[in-house]
Every structure is written in C-alpha cells, then in structure tokens.
Design a protein around this motif. Structure first.
Motif, PDB file in Angstrom:
ATOM      1  N   VAL A 107       6.394  12.595  40.024  1.00 31.59           N
ATOM      2  CA  VAL A 107       6.497  11.618  38.939  1.00 31.59           C
ATOM      3  C   VAL A 107       5.161  11.588  38.199  1.00 31.59           C
ATOM      4  O   VAL A 107       4.131  12.023  38.737  1.00 31.59           O
ATOM      5  CB  VAL A 107       6.820  10.210  39.479  1.00 31.59           C
ATOM      6  N   ALA A 108       5.153  11.076  36.981  1.00 28.40           N
ATOM      7  CA  ALA A 108       3.910  10.996  36.218  1.00 28.40           C
ATOM      8  C   ALA A 108       4.034   9.942  35.130  1.00 28.40           C
ATOM      9  O   ALA A 108       5.131   9.439  34.841  1.00 28.40           O
ATOM     10  CB  ALA A 108       3.578  12.357  35.592  1.00 28.40           C
ATOM     11  N   HIS A 109       2.885   9.625  34.564  1.00 25.46           N
ATOM     12  CA  HIS A 109       2.839   8.712  33.413  1.00 25.46           C
ATOM     13  C   HIS A 109       1.935   9.319  32.363  1.00 25.46           C
ATOM     14  O   HIS A 109       0.812   9.739  32.677  1.00 25.46           O
ATOM     15  CB  HIS A 109       2.312   7.343  33.850  1.00 25.46           C
ATOM     16  N   GLU A 110       2.410   9.384  31.128  1.00 25.42           N
ATOM     17  CA  GLU A 110       1.585   9.798  30.004  1.00 25.42           C
ATOM     18  C   GLU A 110       1.350   8.607  29.089  1.00 25.42           C
ATOM     19  O   GLU A 110       2.310   7.941  28.688  1.00 25.42           O
ATOM     20  CB  GLU A 110       2.257  10.929  29.203  1.00 25.42           C
ATOM     21  N   GLU A 111       0.081   8.367  28.772  1.00 26.84           N
ATOM     22  CA  GLU A 111      -0.250   7.337  27.784  1.00 26.84           C
ATOM     23  C   GLU A 111      -0.195   7.966  26.387  1.00 26.84           C
ATOM     24  O   GLU A 111       0.363   9.030  26.191  1.00 26.84           O
ATOM     25  CB  GLU A 111      -1.661   6.804  28.067  1.00 26.84           C
ATOM     26  N   GLY A 112      -0.800   7.277  25.431  1.00 31.88           N
ATOM     27  CA  GLY A 112      -0.914   7.827  24.076  1.00 31.88           C
ATOM     28  C   GLY A 112       0.422   7.827  23.356  1.00 31.88           C
ATOM     29  O   GLY A 112       1.265   6.954  23.571  1.00 31.88           O
ATOM     30  N   LEU A 155       2.925   9.712  23.708  1.00 30.24           N
ATOM     31  CA  LEU A 155       4.087   9.916  24.575  1.00 30.24           C
ATOM     32  C   LEU A 155       4.524   8.600  25.208  1.00 30.24           C
ATOM     33  O   LEU A 155       5.688   8.245  25.192  1.00 30.24           O
ATOM     34  CB  LEU A 155       3.777  10.964  25.650  1.00 30.24           C
ATOM     35  N   LEU A 188       7.193   7.252  31.205  1.00 31.21           N
ATOM     36  CA  LEU A 188       7.232   7.534  32.639  1.00 31.21           C
ATOM     37  C   LEU A 188       8.132   8.754  32.794  1.00 31.21           C
ATOM     38  O   LEU A 188       9.141   8.881  32.099  1.00 31.21           O
ATOM     39  CB  LEU A 188       7.817   6.358  33.426  1.00 31.21           C
ATOM     40  N   ARG A 189       7.767   9.636  33.705  1.00 32.59           N
ATOM     41  CA  ARG A 189       8.514  10.879  33.815  1.00 32.59           C
ATOM     42  C   ARG A 189       8.798  11.254  35.260  1.00 32.59           C
ATOM     43  O   ARG A 189       8.051  10.902  36.172  1.00 32.59           O
ATOM     44  CB  ARG A 189       7.767  12.002  33.102  1.00 32.59           C
ATOM     45  N   ALA A 190       9.881  11.942  35.421  1.00 31.40           N
ATOM     46  CA  ALA A 190      10.243  12.501  36.720  1.00 31.40           C
ATOM     47  C   ALA A 190      10.423  13.991  36.542  1.00 31.40           C
ATOM     48  O   ALA A 190      11.002  14.434  35.542  1.00 31.40           O
ATOM     49  CB  ALA A 190      11.528  11.875  37.241  1.00 31.40           C
ATOM     50  N   TRP A 229      11.150   8.709  30.106  1.00 36.07           N
ATOM     51  CA  TRP A 229      11.696   7.460  29.593  1.00 36.07           C
ATOM     52  C   TRP A 229      10.563   6.630  28.999  1.00 36.07           C
ATOM     53  O   TRP A 229       9.402   6.749  29.431  1.00 36.07           O
ATOM     54  CB  TRP A 229      12.333   6.650  30.728  1.00 36.07           C
ATOM     55  N   TYR A 249       7.981   3.808  28.431  1.00 40.14           N
ATOM     56  CA  TYR A 249       7.164   3.054  29.387  1.00 40.14           C
ATOM     57  C   TYR A 249       7.276   1.571  29.025  1.00 40.14           C
ATOM     58  O   TYR A 249       6.725   1.141  28.007  1.00 40.14           O
ATOM     59  CB  TYR A 249       5.734   3.565  29.230  1.00 40.14           C
ATOM     60  N   PHE A 305       5.582  -1.639  35.376  1.00 37.26           N
ATOM     61  CA  PHE A 305       6.123  -0.859  34.262  1.00 37.26           C
ATOM     62  C   PHE A 305       7.274  -0.002  34.778  1.00 37.26           C
ATOM     63  O   PHE A 305       7.151   0.635  35.823  1.00 37.26           O
ATOM     64  CB  PHE A 305       5.035   0.022  33.644  1.00 37.26           C
ATOM     65  N   GLN A 324      -5.053  10.848  29.077  1.00 34.72           N
ATOM     66  CA  GLN A 324      -3.770  10.150  28.977  1.00 34.72           C
ATOM     67  C   GLN A 324      -2.818  10.386  30.141  1.00 34.72           C
ATOM     68  O   GLN A 324      -1.787   9.726  30.251  1.00 34.72           O
ATOM     69  CB  GLN A 324      -3.054  10.573  27.696  1.00 34.72           C
ATOM     70  N   PHE A 378      -1.474  10.717  34.050  1.00 38.18           N
ATOM     71  CA  PHE A 378      -1.596  10.201  35.415  1.00 38.18           C
ATOM     72  C   PHE A 378      -0.491  10.788  36.269  1.00 38.18           C
ATOM     73  O   PHE A 378       0.672  10.788  35.865  1.00 38.18           O
ATOM     74  CB  PHE A 378      -1.524   8.675  35.411  1.00 38.18           C
TER      75      PHE A 378
END
Lengths: 173, 173
Positions: free
Chosen positions: A52-57, A59, A62-64, A93, A95, A111, B109, B111
């Motif tokens: 799993v991961a999270h991209e800020e900015g 994007l 939240l990602r799987a 998806w 965030y 989140f 960005q 995580f």
C-alpha cells in the motif's frame, strides 16, 4: 519526414490466465512510442496484495498494489526478473479524511479511500515489450484507457529501478 | 468479592474454512471482559482487499483491510449483518517516506509501507461473541496475541458504527 509504416497484426495472448486481444502496430524504422495494447485484466480486483502507499501533491491518493498469481509468487520467492505473465495492478482512491474515525480516536488522524481515481497495470512480456524492459504499461480512467501518448513516459520513469526489474513497489511483509 | 467461576471448555470451530482451537471460559455471573480466543487465521495474507487507510499520530501507519471469502461476499452484496464465519483482517505497516519514489516525482510526496506493526482481526460468530455484537476481536504484535485486557476496549470503540454491524471500513470500489 521519415515514413513510419504500420502493419496491423492481430494479437491474442494469454498472459497469466488472462486473455488479451489487441492490434499491435509493427513499427518499421521509426522511433515511435511503444504500443502496449494492455486490456484490463479480468478479476484484478480479486488479486492478492503486494503493498500500500500514499501519494501527496496533485495525486493526493491512497493506493493498493496487487499482483496476479505469477507476480505474487515472484515477489515471495524474491525472483527477478519477473517471469512473463506477471501482472502488477496499482489501484488508487482519493485521500479522504474520515470524520467518523476521527471522532472515535478523539483527534484528526484518520484518512480512508474515497472514490477511485485510476488503475494502472504493468504486464510482463519480455518479447512483446522488449523495448521497454519487458513491461507493457497501461492506465485506465473510469474504465477508459489512456492513449499511447499518455503512456510514453511510463517506462522512462521506471528506469531508475531497473535493478528491481523496473518495479518500484516492494512486498509488504 | 463476587466469585467468578471459570469452566474451561475446549472449543474447535471451523469459521470460513479456518479451524480455530482455544479454551473459552464460560463466565458464571461476572461482568468479566469477554474472552475472544481468536487465533491467527491461516492464509489471511492471501485474502482479498477491502480497502486501505492511513492513520497519523501515534499509530503513524499505512494499513490494508482484507477479508476472507465470506466477508468479501457480504461487502459486495451490501449484506448486513455480516454472516457467521466472516473475518476481517487489518494489517498495518510503518508509514515511511520513499526517497526513491520522491526522486522520480521530483518532490517529496511518496509514502510507502515499512516494517509491519501489528495485525488485527474481527471474527463473526453471533453465538460465541453475542455479548460484543457478534464479533470477536484480536490483535497480534509480531505474531504474539495481545491479552484479553488489551482487547477490552475493542468493542466499545466499534459501537459508534453499530449501524454498519460494528465495522468501520467501507469497501473501496
């Protein structure tokens, strides 16, 4: 102007138990973008979890990252390069802060996944995609494929992780 | 002092294709904490994805919520309450910035999942866990179960989402 001849070839391939069908231009003497022709693999939402991961900015998601059986096996065996037939799916998806969860925690910290944004796939076929490290790339926005121009940057972005067969995501224990 | 009599009863239950075995104290006239006796379900890491989340604060993790076949089916059917045998797993990993990914994005960005923190389970058995909404709760830290005192707050935290059968996580499309 250099003439680029396209020969349309019907391609039917079964990759990892998933049948693909598309028309692949045979490029003659041009530096054209690769044409990946990746369809949405049936049943990918049922695949097992890689991480799993999270991209800020921009994007802000939240990602799987899921893998078909061939991809999961290769990850667990620590086997590189990934064998032909491996497919990696990246779901994402929006965030979204969860007020419901925050109330329970008593602070603003939670989140969750909101609406789906897009889905990306990497499909391993060392012959068909020899020019791009053996990987075909695809993205679907609400089920609609991003065109080849939109995918032209995929491979170059993945080159920095060539040592891991062009795959960023590490398996989450 | 009120005397609380414990009668040890061997319990072997097959829930969702997973065999559990534990010793369940039959409480006699006491307001003791429920004893859940939930073991780590075999093969849970292979279960399908329900959703993903991120918790800030002390937890500071990325998490994936997986379900066994019964749970996934109930989610997709929008069926509440969850049927007996449903098990929901919450995996979590340290929230780690990825310098590797950030270099590619050209900004800070990204995580990703680091080391695993702990795993939690909710097991539906409307008879055995009648006192806690039909759910048994468990947490394992590095494979070691959290003791019953440590689980005594699980149910009360889940009461605010009683309308969704005490389950916080919504299915990610």
């Amino acid at each position: 102007m250099k003439r680029i001849g396209y020969v349309l070839v019907a391609v039917v391939a079964v990759v990892g138990g998933v049948a693909y069908m598309g028309f692949s231009p045979a490029l003659a003497g041009g530096a054209a973008s690769p044409v990946f022709d990746v369809e949405i693999p049936a049943g990918y939402r049922d695949w097992r979890l890689i991480s799993v991961a999270h991209e800020e900015g921009n994007l802000n998601d939240l990602r799987a990252i899921l893998g078909n059986d061939i991809a999961i096996q290769a990850y667990r065996d620590g086997k590189l390069p990934f064998p032909d037939g491996a497919i990696i799916a990246r779901l994402a998806w929006n965030y979204v802060p969860s007020e419901e969860n925050n109330k329970v925690f008593g602070r603003s910290q939670s989140f969750v996944a909101g609406a789906a944004t897009n889905v990306q796939f990497m499909v391993k076929d060392s012959t068909k995609y020899a020019a791009t490290g053996g990987w075909g790339f695809a993205q679907f926005n609400a089920g609609k494929p991003v065109d080849e121009a939109g995918l032209s940057g995929c491979y170059s972005c993945h080159v920095p992780v060539k040592a891991r067969d062009f795959v960023f995501t590490r398996y989450a224990p």
